[in-house]
Design a protein around this motif. Structure first.
Motif, PDB file in Angstrom:
ATOM      1  N   ARG A 183      -1.334   7.818  -0.943  1.00 52.49           N
ATOM      2  CA  ARG A 183      -2.050   7.605  -2.192  1.00 52.49           C
ATOM      3  C   ARG A 183      -1.045   7.450  -3.303  1.00 52.49           C
ATOM      4  O   ARG A 183       0.139   7.773  -3.150  1.00 52.49           O
ATOM      5  CB  ARG A 183      -2.978   8.776  -2.477  1.00 52.49           C
ATOM      6  CG  ARG A 183      -2.248  10.064  -2.785  1.00 52.49           C
ATOM      7  CD  ARG A 183      -3.227  11.190  -3.066  1.00 52.49           C
ATOM      8  NE  ARG A 183      -2.589  12.323  -3.718  1.00 52.49           N
ATOM      9  CZ  ARG A 183      -3.233  13.393  -4.143  1.00 52.49           C
ATOM     10  NH1 ARG A 183      -4.533  13.478  -3.994  1.00 52.49           N
ATOM     11  NH2 ARG A 183      -2.593  14.377  -4.738  1.00 52.49           N
ATOM     12  N   TYR A 216      -5.386  -0.734  -0.828  1.00 50.66           N
ATOM     13  CA  TYR A 216      -5.684   0.510  -1.533  1.00 50.66           C
ATOM     14  C   TYR A 216      -6.417   0.170  -2.831  1.00 50.66           C
ATOM     15  O   TYR A 216      -5.920  -0.608  -3.657  1.00 50.66           O
ATOM     16  CB  TYR A 216      -4.385   1.266  -1.835  1.00 50.66           C
ATOM     17  CG  TYR A 216      -4.568   2.655  -2.378  1.00 50.66           C
ATOM     18  CD1 TYR A 216      -4.884   3.718  -1.539  1.00 50.66           C
ATOM     19  CD2 TYR A 216      -4.399   2.918  -3.735  1.00 50.66           C
ATOM     20  CE1 TYR A 216      -5.032   5.004  -2.041  1.00 50.66           C
ATOM     21  CE2 TYR A 216      -4.538   4.195  -4.249  1.00 50.66           C
ATOM     22  CZ  TYR A 216      -4.862   5.242  -3.390  1.00 50.66           C
ATOM     23  OH  TYR A 216      -5.009   6.517  -3.886  1.00 50.66           O
ATOM     24  N   ASN A 224      -7.018   9.816  -4.211  1.00 49.24           N
ATOM     25  CA  ASN A 224      -7.059  10.391  -2.873  1.00 49.24           C
ATOM     26  C   ASN A 224      -6.535   9.341  -1.905  1.00 49.24           C
ATOM     27  O   ASN A 224      -5.964   8.332  -2.326  1.00 49.24           O
ATOM     28  CB  ASN A 224      -8.480  10.861  -2.522  1.00 49.24           C
ATOM     29  CG  ASN A 224      -9.508   9.740  -2.619  1.00 49.24           C
ATOM     30  OD1 ASN A 224      -9.231   8.589  -2.275  1.00 49.24           O
ATOM     31  ND2 ASN A 224     -10.706  10.062  -3.081  1.00 49.24           N
ATOM     32  N   ARG A 225      -6.740   9.544  -0.607  1.00 43.37           N
ATOM     33  CA  ARG A 225      -6.154   8.611   0.363  1.00 43.37           C
ATOM     34  C   ARG A 225      -6.826   7.242   0.341  1.00 43.37           C
ATOM     35  O   ARG A 225      -6.235   6.255   0.765  1.00 43.37           O
ATOM     36  CB  ARG A 225      -6.264   9.193   1.770  1.00 43.37           C
ATOM     37  CG  ARG A 225      -5.332  10.388   2.011  1.00 43.37           C
ATOM     38  CD  ARG A 225      -5.414  10.842   3.454  1.00 43.37           C
ATOM     39  NE  ARG A 225      -5.039   9.760   4.355  1.00 43.37           N
ATOM     40  CZ  ARG A 225      -5.267   9.767   5.668  1.00 43.37           C
ATOM     41  NH1 ARG A 225      -5.890  10.788   6.221  1.00 43.37           N
ATOM     42  NH2 ARG A 225      -4.878   8.759   6.421  1.00 43.37           N
ATOM     43  N   LYS A 226      -8.072   7.176  -0.173  1.00 43.24           N
ATOM     44  CA  LYS A 226      -8.805   5.917  -0.127  1.00 43.24           C
ATOM     45  C   LYS A 226      -8.752   5.125  -1.419  1.00 43.24           C
ATOM     46  O   LYS A 226      -8.755   3.892  -1.401  1.00 43.24           O
ATOM     47  CB  LYS A 226     -10.264   6.180   0.237  1.00 43.24           C
ATOM     48  CG  LYS A 226     -10.446   6.699   1.651  1.00 43.24           C
ATOM     49  CD  LYS A 226     -11.931   6.844   1.971  1.00 43.24           C
ATOM     50  CE  LYS A 226     -12.135   7.313   3.409  1.00 43.24           C
ATOM     51  NZ  LYS A 226     -13.579   7.457   3.742  1.00 43.24           N
ATOM     52  N   LEU A 227      -8.729   5.826  -2.559  1.00 39.04           N
ATOM     53  CA  LEU A 227      -8.758   5.094  -3.824  1.00 39.04           C
ATOM     54  C   LEU A 227      -8.196   5.947  -4.951  1.00 39.04           C
ATOM     55  O   LEU A 227      -8.032   7.164  -4.815  1.00 39.04           O
ATOM     56  CB  LEU A 227     -10.184   4.634  -4.171  1.00 39.04           C
ATOM     57  CG  LEU A 227     -11.299   5.679  -4.283  1.00 39.04           C
ATOM     58  CD1 LEU A 227     -11.339   6.291  -5.681  1.00 39.04           C
ATOM     59  CD2 LEU A 227     -12.646   5.044  -3.985  1.00 39.04           C
ATOM     60  N   ARG A 243      -6.715  -4.018  -6.256  1.00 35.25           N
ATOM     61  CA  ARG A 243      -6.145  -3.470  -5.031  1.00 35.25           C
ATOM     62  C   ARG A 243      -4.633  -3.597  -5.038  1.00 35.25           C
ATOM     63  O   ARG A 243      -4.079  -4.573  -5.557  1.00 35.25           O
ATOM     64  CB  ARG A 243      -6.708  -4.187  -3.798  1.00 35.25           C
ATOM     65  CG  ARG A 243      -8.163  -3.835  -3.520  1.00 35.25           C
ATOM     66  CD  ARG A 243      -8.712  -4.622  -2.342  1.00 35.25           C
ATOM     67  NE  ARG A 243     -10.051  -4.177  -1.978  1.00 35.25           N
ATOM     68  CZ  ARG A 243     -11.177  -4.574  -2.574  1.00 35.25           C
ATOM     69  NH1 ARG A 243     -11.093  -5.437  -3.593  1.00 35.25           N
ATOM     70  NH2 ARG A 243     -12.354  -4.111  -2.191  1.00 35.25           N
ATOM     71  N   ARG A 282       0.836  -1.193   0.000  1.00 39.16           N
ATOM     72  CA  ARG A 282       0.000   0.000   0.000  1.00 39.16           C
ATOM     73  C   ARG A 282       0.868   1.239   0.000  1.00 39.16           C
ATOM     74  O   ARG A 282       1.852   1.334   0.729  1.00 39.16           O
ATOM     75  CB  ARG A 282      -0.900  -0.010   1.232  1.00 39.16           C
ATOM     76  CG  ARG A 282      -1.702   1.289   1.321  1.00 39.16           C
ATOM     77  CD  ARG A 282      -2.746   1.225   2.381  1.00 39.16           C
ATOM     78  NE  ARG A 282      -3.448   2.498   2.415  1.00 39.16           N
ATOM     79  CZ  ARG A 282      -4.724   2.641   2.665  1.00 39.16           C
ATOM     80  NH1 ARG A 282      -5.454   1.588   2.896  1.00 39.16           N
ATOM     81  NH2 ARG A 282      -5.286   3.824   2.694  1.00 39.16           N
TER      82      ARG A 282
END
Length: 479
Positions: free
Chosen positions: A13, A40, A61-64, A36, A3
């Motif tokens: 990210r 991520y 962004n930080r999530k995807l 993934r 990640r």
């Protein structure tokens, strides 16, 4: 590859422009395949679950992150050549690159997983009822030309042209000019292209999308599957002499629609039509036949996009309403009576509740056209909440016994008050819930189970092939 990390090891990210290689493992409800890197998530439009791809990140962004496919390293056996030359940039179809049989299996898996998370148990999701194939060599099982409601958007022109006609680019409100749309009916496409040429010939400018500049906003054509009729509605920001000349031209010639309406819609709101549609030539309503009933449809009245799919949808709903069950069938969010009128023809006593005055007027006209016996089906123009409130406030001895309830709400699903009044107050034994949004179906099914009902089974219908859209018919039974 692990990640991505930010400063001091905090989750970070992937920067735009980075190329990554990943396994595509799943499909999101909005139609984008995903993989993934660690935990991520990377969304990869135009990939197919089961593939390994190299992709370039375009935003994150930080999530995807979102990425575009640079190269398919290991293709899926379900990958096929898209039918349309505009596939990819066009926002209309996202799954033309996936074999149709796999589209249906994917939709079933997506819906089953969502319902299981919402209910805390597996749901009985039946195989998706698809449309018949068109025999195209790239994918013989895939259907084409199934959308009887044809919709194009206009935008500002360039290079001396006053407008362009097409669909929105994927993820934007920019108009992508198109020369074909193979999911549309051929008759609808011809009428729309006729309208485009007439508007160009008169120099009518395309709208900016919010109605602030330009004239032409949309063209909507409803082509009757059982006849040669095609009713077109031009949506414009205002009326002008040039527009009047163009509409006279649209109504003439070999590919002219059999009926033409004009709807003036000046505001920036998201609604397709203005407050009314004025008939310029031809008949005021289109005749369509579904499930043995004859429907008369006006331009602003909602009706299913595909007549072929509507037949399957109506068949499922009618099959879940037992013929011998006592009581009056209550059809909520009834529209023009897609379910109410065939049920009345079958002998049921039906009350159809609908808020739209256009749909109610069409429903009443369709009752006469279908020769439904007097008193068998009654349309009530009202908000569903208001009707249920009045019904719940009537003493039980003074109201007719309530039989099965059908509900076909908009994408947002049913307001909580509707569920409270229906399931908590009136408590019908059987509810047939028609859903066009899996998320709200899952939410509402979970709420219904908390009210003492059980989601017995779900029958998905492929109303929109080559997209992630999932229509379904759910049966809720009181415990």
């Amino acid at each position: 590859m692990g990640r991505p990390e930010g400063p001091a090891g905090r989750p970070g990210r992937i920067r735009p422009g980075t190329e990554v290689e990943l396994e595509v493992t799943d499909m999101g409800l909005d139609g984008d395949a995903l993989g993934r890197i660690g935990d991520y998530v990377v969304l990869v439009p135009e990939a197919v679950p089961g593939e390994r791809v190299r992709a370039v990140v375009v935003s994150s962004n930080r999530k995807l992150a979102r990425a575009r496919v640079a190269r398919v390293v290991r293709p899926s056996p379900h990958r096929v050549a898209p039918r349309c030359r505009h596939f990819g940039p066009c926002g209309g179809c996202a799954w033309q690159h996936i074999a149709y049989a796999e589209q249906l299996r994917t939709k079933r898996r997506m819906l089953a997983a969502l319902l299981e998370r919402a209910l805390g148990r597996p749901a009985d999701v039946r195989p998706v009822l698809g449309l018949e194939g068109s025999g195209d060599r790239r994918d013989p099982e895939a259907p084409w030309g199934f959308r009887d409601k044809v919709h194009f958007v206009f935008g500002p022109g360039s290079g001396g042209r006053s407008l362009v006609m097409g669909h929105y680019r994927r993820g934007t409100r920019d108009v992508l000019e198109v020369e074909e749309c193979p999911v549309h009916s051929e008759a609808g496409n011809r009428a729309a292209l006729r309208a485009r040429e007439a508007l160009l010939a008169r120099g009518v400018p395309g709208s900016d999308g919010e109605g602030r500049r330009g004239l032409a906003r949309h063209i909507v054509v409803r082509a009757a599957a059982g006849s040669r009729d095609a009713h077109a509605t031009l949506v414009a920001t205002r009326e002008t002499k040039g527009l009047a000349e163009a509409t006279r031209e649209i109504g003439r010639g070999r590919d002219a629609p059999s009926s033409l309406h004009l709807s003036v819609h000046a505001g920036p709101d998201p609604f397709l039509f203005g407050r009314e549609a004025r008939r310029l030539c031809g008949s005021p309503r289109l005749l369509e036949t579904v499930a043995g009933a004859r429907f008369l449809l006006s331009p602003r009245s909602f009706f299913q996009t595909s007549t072929r799919a509507a037949e399957k949808l109506a068949g499922l709903v009618l099959g879940l309403v037992p013929g011998g069950e006592p009581g009056t069938v209550l059809d909520l969010y009834a529209g023009a009576g897609l379910f109410a009128i065939p049920l009345a023809l079958r002998g049921c006593q039906v009350v159809a509740v609908e808020e739209s005055p256009d749909a109610v007027a069409d429903g009443i006209a369709s009752l006469r056209e279908s020769r439904v016996p007097a008193g068998r089906c009654r349309f009530v123009r009202a908000r569903v909440e208001d009707h249920l409130r009045r019904l719940a406030g009537t003493p039980a001895a003074a109201r007719p016994p309530l039989g099965p309830v059908i509900m076909d709400p908009p994408r947002d699903g049913c307001p909580e008050e509707v569920w409270r009044l229906l399931l908590g107050g009136l408590r019908p034994r059987r509810v047939v819930y028609v859903s066009c949004n899996p998320r709200t179906l899952a939410r509402d099914a979970a709420l219904a189970e908390r009210c003492g009902y059980r989601l017995e089974r779900v029958h998905p219908v492929d109303m929109f092939p080559h997209t992630a859209h999932i229509e379904s018919v759910a049966l809720l039974l009181r415990g």
